[in-house]
Design a protein around this motif. Structure first.
Motif, short mmCIF file in Angstrom:
data_model
loop_
_atom_site.label_atom_id
_atom_site.label_comp_id
_atom_site.label_asym_id
_atom_site.label_seq_id
_atom_site.Cartn_x
_atom_site.Cartn_y
_atom_site.Cartn_z
N MET A 98 0.83 -1.20 0.00
CA MET A 98 0.00 0.00 0.00
C MET A 98 0.87 1.26 0.00
SD MET A 98 -2.81 1.22 2.85
CE MET A 98 -3.78 -0.28 2.69
N ARG A 99 1.91 1.25 0.81
CA ARG A 99 2.80 2.42 0.88
C ARG A 99 3.45 2.69 -0.48
NH1 ARG A 99 6.99 2.09 5.73
NH2 ARG A 99 7.21 4.34 5.28
N GLY A 100 3.75 1.63 -1.22
CA GLY A 100 4.35 1.81 -2.54
C GLY A 100 3.43 2.59 -3.46
N HIS A 101 2.14 2.28 -3.44
CA HIS A 101 1.18 3.02 -4.24
C HIS A 101 1.13 4.48 -3.82
CE1 HIS A 101 -0.92 0.07 -6.76
NE2 HIS A 101 -0.56 -0.79 -5.83
N VAL A 102 1.08 4.70 -2.52
CA VAL A 102 0.98 6.07 -2.02
C VAL A 102 2.21 6.88 -2.41
CG1 VAL A 102 0.87 7.48 0.06
CG2 VAL A 102 -0.58 5.45 -0.15
N GLU A 103 3.39 6.31 -2.26
CA GLU A 103 4.61 7.05 -2.60
C GLU A 103 4.66 7.40 -4.09
OE1 GLU A 103 6.79 8.46 -0.74
OE2 GLU A 103 5.93 7.69 1.12
N ALA A 104 4.21 6.48 -4.94
CA ALA A 104 4.13 6.79 -6.37
C ALA A 104 3.16 7.93 -6.61
CB ALA A 104 3.71 5.55 -7.16
N GLY A 105 2.00 7.87 -5.95
CA GLY A 105 1.00 8.91 -6.13
C GLY A 105 1.46 10.27 -5.63
N LEU A 106 2.13 10.29 -4.49
CA LEU A 106 2.62 11.55 -3.95
C LEU A 106 3.65 12.19 -4.88
CD1 LEU A 106 3.02 10.57 -0.19
CD2 LEU A 106 1.29 12.10 -1.16
N ALA A 107 4.55 11.37 -5.41
CA ALA A 107 5.56 11.90 -6.33
C ALA A 107 4.91 12.49 -7.57
CB ALA A 107 6.55 10.80 -6.72
N LEU A 108 3.88 11.83 -8.08
CA LEU A 108 3.20 12.30 -9.29
C LEU A 108 2.37 13.55 -9.00
CD1 LEU A 108 2.14 8.78 -10.57
CD2 LEU A 108 3.71 10.34 -11.76
N TYR A 109 1.69 13.55 -7.87
CA TYR A 109 0.87 14.71 -7.50
C TYR A 109 1.76 15.93 -7.33
CZ TYR A 109 -3.25 16.90 -5.28
OH TYR A 109 -4.33 17.70 -4.97
N ARG A 110 2.87 15.77 -6.63
CA ARG A 110 3.78 16.89 -6.41
C ARG A 110 4.46 17.34 -7.69
NH1 ARG A 110 5.66 13.92 -0.87
NH2 ARG A 110 4.44 15.18 0.59
N ALA A 111 4.50 16.46 -8.69
CA ALA A 111 5.09 16.82 -9.99
C ALA A 111 4.06 17.47 -10.91
CB ALA A 111 5.67 15.58 -10.65
N GLY A 112 2.86 17.69 -10.40
CA GLY A 112 1.84 18.37 -11.21
C GLY A 112 1.08 17.45 -12.13
N ALA A 113 0.97 16.17 -11.76
CA ALA A 113 0.23 15.21 -12.59
C ALA A 113 -0.85 14.53 -11.75
CB ALA A 113 1.19 14.18 -13.18
N PRO A 114 -1.86 15.29 -11.30
CA PRO A 114 -2.89 14.70 -10.44
C PRO A 114 -3.67 13.58 -11.11
CG PRO A 114 -3.56 16.88 -11.19
CD PRO A 114 -2.12 16.72 -11.56
N ASP A 115 -3.83 13.67 -12.44
CA ASP A 115 -4.56 12.61 -13.14
C ASP A 115 -3.82 11.28 -13.04
OD1 ASP A 115 -2.51 13.75 -14.70
OD2 ASP A 115 -3.44 13.07 -16.58
N GLN A 116 -2.50 11.32 -13.10
CA GLN A 116 -1.71 10.11 -12.96
C GLN A 116 -1.59 9.66 -11.50
OE1 GLN A 116 1.97 10.00 -15.34
NE2 GLN A 116 1.20 11.77 -16.47
N ALA A 117 -1.65 10.63 -10.59
CA ALA A 117 -1.52 10.31 -9.17
C ALA A 117 -2.77 9.65 -8.62
CB ALA A 117 -1.22 11.59 -8.39
N ALA A 118 -3.91 9.88 -9.24
CA ALA A 118 -5.19 9.50 -8.67
C ALA A 118 -5.28 8.02 -8.33
CB ALA A 118 -6.32 9.90 -9.61
N ARG A 119 -4.97 7.15 -9.27
CA ARG A 119 -5.15 5.71 -9.03
C ARG A 119 -4.30 5.22 -7.87
NH1 ARG A 119 -0.81 2.65 -10.77
NH2 ARG A 119 -1.97 0.75 -10.37
N HIS A 120 -3.14 5.85 -7.69
CA HIS A 120 -2.24 5.42 -6.63
C HIS A 120 -2.71 5.92 -5.25
CE1 HIS A 120 0.57 4.14 -9.73
NE2 HIS A 120 0.41 5.32 -10.30
#
Length: 281
Positions: A98-120
């Motif tokens: 679960m943490r792996g998904h969250v870390e991927a999502g956080l990195a993507l969200y902070r990079a300005g890609a909320p659409d890609q961060a969402a599933r994670h």
């Protein structure tokens, strides 16, 4: 030069790991094992080949699934490294997953890609993965916090505006990891196996064909680096160094538009991590 039994065991593991790496390379670059059929094997601590990546390979042609999280970004019925069946894993492995998904999502969200961060970032509260959360609520899992973050994603809120919540989410999972416990060496080994499985599905013939799995693999390596902080001595230092080299094979944020490292290079570096991990007492 005199070799101790420990040295000989490590050399034997090296040979096994390098053999596995060549299999992953053939599959990842040729698209027949790791990519199309999801059958890249990984050698575990006992030196036995892990189960193939399962049905997740069948969805390898699917790209990023988008904000709604349908199919959880191509995870499919056997996806999410189907060999592991996350819901049936020990609690410490489920949490690391679960943490792996969250870390991927956080990195993507902070990079300005909320659409890609969402599933994670939706993963921890998705009904599809409810079995992964078994036993975590009573330990203090803040499901409402992840719902709040998902609502911010859907409304288009910039990550800077909810940075406090993002940090709180990371801290909540870190707290849970301390509560759950487990052997860092075992958890890192699990994450390395899962990384190879999912990277081989995400990248085929040098191209990202399933961004979700490519991004998941990044998250698993990130989390493995967290667990490696608890490894002691020179062996621990060696594991952390090899994990840093592995993480460097992704950009700072694993965007779907990234140019991926070859599957063979990732598999070879995972093998180096596993080799150093075998020396940890």
């Amino acid at each position: 030069m005199t070799f101790t039994p420990k040295d000989l065991m490590r050399f034997g593991l090296t040979a096994a790991l390098l053999s596995t790496t060549s299999l992953a390379a053939c599959g990842g670059e040729g698209g027949e094992a790791a990519g199309e059929t999801g059958e890249a094997a990984v050698v575990g601590e006992a030196g036995e080949a892990a189960a193939p990546a399962g049905e997740s390979g069948e969805s390898a042609g699917a790209s990023y699934a988008g904000e709604s999280g349908e199919g959880e970004g191509g995870e499919g019925e056997g996806g999410e490294s189907g060999a592991h069946s996350p819901g049936t894993l020990p609690i410490q492995d489920r949490l690391a997953f679960m943490r792996g998904h969250v870390e991927a999502g956080l990195a993507l969200y902070r990079a300005g890609a909320p659409d890609q961060a969402a599933r994670h970032l939706l993963h921890p509260v998705s009904e599809t993965h409810a079995d992964e959360r078994a036993g975590l609520d009573e330990l203090g899992f803040k499901g409402d916090l992840f719902v709040e973050i998902s609502e911010a994603l859907e409304s288009g809120t910039e990550s800077d505006a909810i940075e406090d919540q993002l940090v709180e989410a990371e801290e909540n999972l870190e707290m849970l990891a301390a509560e759950v416990g487990g052997e860092p060496q075992q958890i890192i080994g699990f994450l390395m196996d899962t990384t190879v499985d999912e990277y081989g599905v995400g990248v085929v013939d040098g191209e990202i064909v399933n961004a979700g799995e490519y991004q998941d693999a990044f998250g698993f390596v990130t989390v493995a680096s967290y667990y490696a902080r608890d490894l002691e001595g020179e062996a621990g230092e060696a594991v952390r160094a090899e994990l840093a080299r592995l993480l460097a094979l992704w950009p700072e944020a694993p965007l779907a538009s990234s140019t991926p490292a070859p599957v063979s290079e990732v598999a070879a570096q995972v093998a180096r991590v596993q080799l150093e991990l075998s020396a940890v007492r």
